[in-house]
Design a protein around this motif. Structure first.
Motif, PDB file in Angstrom:
ATOM      1  N   SER A  17       0.831  -1.199   0.000  1.00 20.78           N
ATOM      2  CA  SER A  17       0.000   0.000   0.000  1.00 20.78           C
ATOM      3  C   SER A  17       0.868   1.252   0.000  1.00 20.78           C
ATOM      4  O   SER A  17       2.043   1.206   0.396  1.00 20.78           O
ATOM      5  N   PRO A  18       0.306   2.399  -0.423  1.00 19.43           N
ATOM      6  CA  PRO A  18       1.090   3.653  -0.403  1.00 19.43           C
ATOM      7  C   PRO A  18       1.626   3.983   0.985  1.00 19.43           C
ATOM      8  O   PRO A  18       2.754   4.453   1.126  1.00 19.43           O
ATOM      9  N   ALA A  19       0.826   3.723   2.034  1.00 22.11           N
ATOM     10  CA  ALA A  19       1.275   4.033   3.393  1.00 22.11           C
ATOM     11  C   ALA A  19       2.450   3.145   3.800  1.00 22.11           C
ATOM     12  O   ALA A  19       3.430   3.611   4.387  1.00 22.11           O
ATOM     13  N   ARG A  31       4.521   1.684   1.740  1.00 18.29           N
ATOM     14  CA  ARG A  31       5.674   2.057   0.926  1.00 18.29           C
ATOM     15  C   ARG A  31       6.367   3.287   1.514  1.00 18.29           C
ATOM     16  O   ARG A  31       7.588   3.365   1.580  1.00 18.29           O
ATOM     17  N   ARG A  32       5.572   4.258   1.971  1.00 25.32           N
ATOM     18  CA  ARG A  32       6.151   5.473   2.544  1.00 25.32           C
ATOM     19  C   ARG A  32       6.912   5.158   3.835  1.00 25.32           C
ATOM     20  O   ARG A  32       7.984   5.699   4.083  1.00 25.32           O
ATOM     21  N   THR A  33       6.355   4.246   4.633  1.00 22.79           N
ATOM     22  CA  THR A  33       7.037   3.848   5.869  1.00 22.79           C
ATOM     23  C   THR A  33       8.361   3.173   5.557  1.00 22.79           C
ATOM     24  O   THR A  33       9.382   3.446   6.196  1.00 22.79           O
ATOM     25  N   THR A  34       8.352   2.287   4.565  1.00 23.83           N
ATOM     26  CA  THR A  34       9.588   1.594   4.177  1.00 23.83           C
ATOM     27  C   THR A  34      10.639   2.584   3.710  1.00 23.83           C
ATOM     28  O   THR A  34      11.816   2.494   4.089  1.00 23.83           O
ATOM     29  N   TRP A  80      10.516  11.711   2.712  1.00 21.90           N
ATOM     30  CA  TRP A  80       9.810  10.477   3.078  1.00 21.90           C
ATOM     31  C   TRP A  80       9.399  10.370   4.539  1.00 21.90           C
ATOM     32  O   TRP A  80       8.472   9.622   4.859  1.00 21.90           O
TER      33      TRP A  80
END
Length: 408
Positions: A2-4, A6-9, A184
């Motif tokens: 998910s976008p969320a 991916r952003r956390t990664t 990020w």
């Protein structure tokens, strides 16, 4: 993904990039000690002070920043720390004398501990409670990759071109890290519970001071030898300079292996017992290293083990320190860096003394063995004190090295 997610990664990877830059600069000096000594007109023993200067920067900067910036938004603080780190490394282009290099290395070390301590808290806050250890370990992975790839490559570049080049490249990576954090990492306001007073309460606990002393003395032994790993390998083992990056890579592989093993050690034998046993093994290794290093293949194997054993101890020691600190968790995380870099400075300084006295390159490891034995003694004293009565600690009831990302 998910976008969320991916952003956390990506946010955690940005913090890991900072760990990679810090890990590279902390250890590359040891690989380039002869070149830096020649470039600044000092002998090998004196050039060991450059290792100590960086470590002293960490010792001074880590607790000061952790306490004084307790209420500063974390994202901005992390960006500021890494920007300062980048400038300090780029400035080394103008450093060609002993005083200027000492100053540059000291300043470069100032943001080190605070970045790791605060970055670990931030990484853990980005994921669920069950994934906190994995998130924190990712930053630790930046250090591991630095020792497997960054340090050997930087050493090779420094040998072939200029000893300034690795530091400049670290500065470039740090600048890129600032941009990555800005893009990020989500906004990280303080929780509202932090205060200078609550953090400072940790310093009232005897077990906190004993944990700090274990790190200072015990790890000073490892750094007494490893600070001079390049001339030791060339003089005792007869290794050519061009193969030193491979030796550093062996240390890095050992370091990553130790990080993996540390959690299992904690689960099976407990935190404090794991510290005692590992430090004892470090003492034995250092006691025989000066003799064993005259056989090349055995020297390389022992360098690998020297990377392995301390990397088992560091997460255990961080867990111990955070357990006994209670409400002073942020300060404890920072103090762990101060402790290990005090050990770095102490070991490099004591190693320089025996080298300057003409005792040869086998002597620093013997000094290190003595320091490791003292570290075991302090750890045993801590265990005895804990058994005698309440000391404000629940250390060995926690067996998971939650502070694993706080390596030097």
């Amino acid at each position: 993904m998910s976008p969320a997610a991916r952003r956390t990664t990506l946010a955690i990877l940005a913090l890991a990039a900072g760990g990679f830059a810090i890990g590279t600069t902390e250890f590359v000096t040891m690989g380039l000690l002869p070149q830096i000594a020649d470039g600044t007109g000092v002998d090998i023993a004196t050039s060991g002070h450059y290792v100590s200067a960086y470590a002293l920067g960490v010792v001074v900067g880590a607790p000061l920043i952790a306490v004084m910036a307790a209420k500063v938004p974390r994202k901005g603080l992390l960006m500021g720390l890494m920007a300062f780190f980048a400038v300090a490394h780029l400035a080394i282009l103008a450093a060609n004398t002993y005083p200027t290099v000492m100053a540059a290395r000291f300043l470069a070390g100032v943001p080190h501990g605070a970045f790791f301590g605060i970055g670990s808290v931030v990484a853990a806050s980005l994921v669920s409670h069950q994934r906190r250890t994995a998130a924190v370990a990712a930053i630790l992975g930046g250090l591991g990759v630095a020792n497997v790839v960054g340090v050997p490559v930087a050493t090779l570049l420094g040998q072939r071109f200029s000893w300034h080049l690795p530091y400049v490249l670290v500065g470039v990576v740090a600048a890129a890290t600032v941009a990555a954090i800005a893009i990020w990492l989500p906004h990280q306001p303080p929780s509202g519970h932090e205060s200078m007073r609550s953090e400072m309460r940790a310093l009232r606990r005897v077990q906190v001071w004993l944990a700090l002393l274990i790190g200072t003395v015990g790890f000073g032994g490892m750094f007494a030898m490893y600070s001079y790993i390049t001339p030791t390998m060339t003089e005792l083992a007869g290794l050519e300079d061009r193969y030193i990056p491979w030796v550093l890579a062996a240390y890095g592989v050992g370091m990553v292996s130790g990080m993996v093993v540390s959690g299992r050690v904690a689960d099976r034998v407990g935190v404090l017992k794991g510290i005692i046993v590992s430090l004892g093994l470090i003492a034995v290794l250092l006691a025989v290293f000066g003799t064993a290093a005259r056989t090349l293949w055995l020297a390389v194997v022992l360098v690998f083990v020297l990377g392995l054993l301390p990397s088992i101890v560091v997460p255990l020691l961080q867990t111990r320190l955070m357990d006994v600190a209670h409400e002073g968790q942020s300060l404890a995380a920072a103090l762990n860096h101060s402790t290990l870099n005090t050990a770095n400075a102490l070991g490099a300084w004591l190693g320089s003394i025996v080298l300057a006295a003409g005792w040869g390159y086998g002597a620093p490891s013997l000094v290190g063995a003595g320091l490791a034995v003292l570290g075991v003694g302090v750890a045993l004293a801590s265990a005895v004190l804990e058994r005698r009565g309440p000391t404000g600690t629940a250390a060995d009831r926690s067996t998971s090295p939650v502070g694993a990302a706080s390596v030097v």
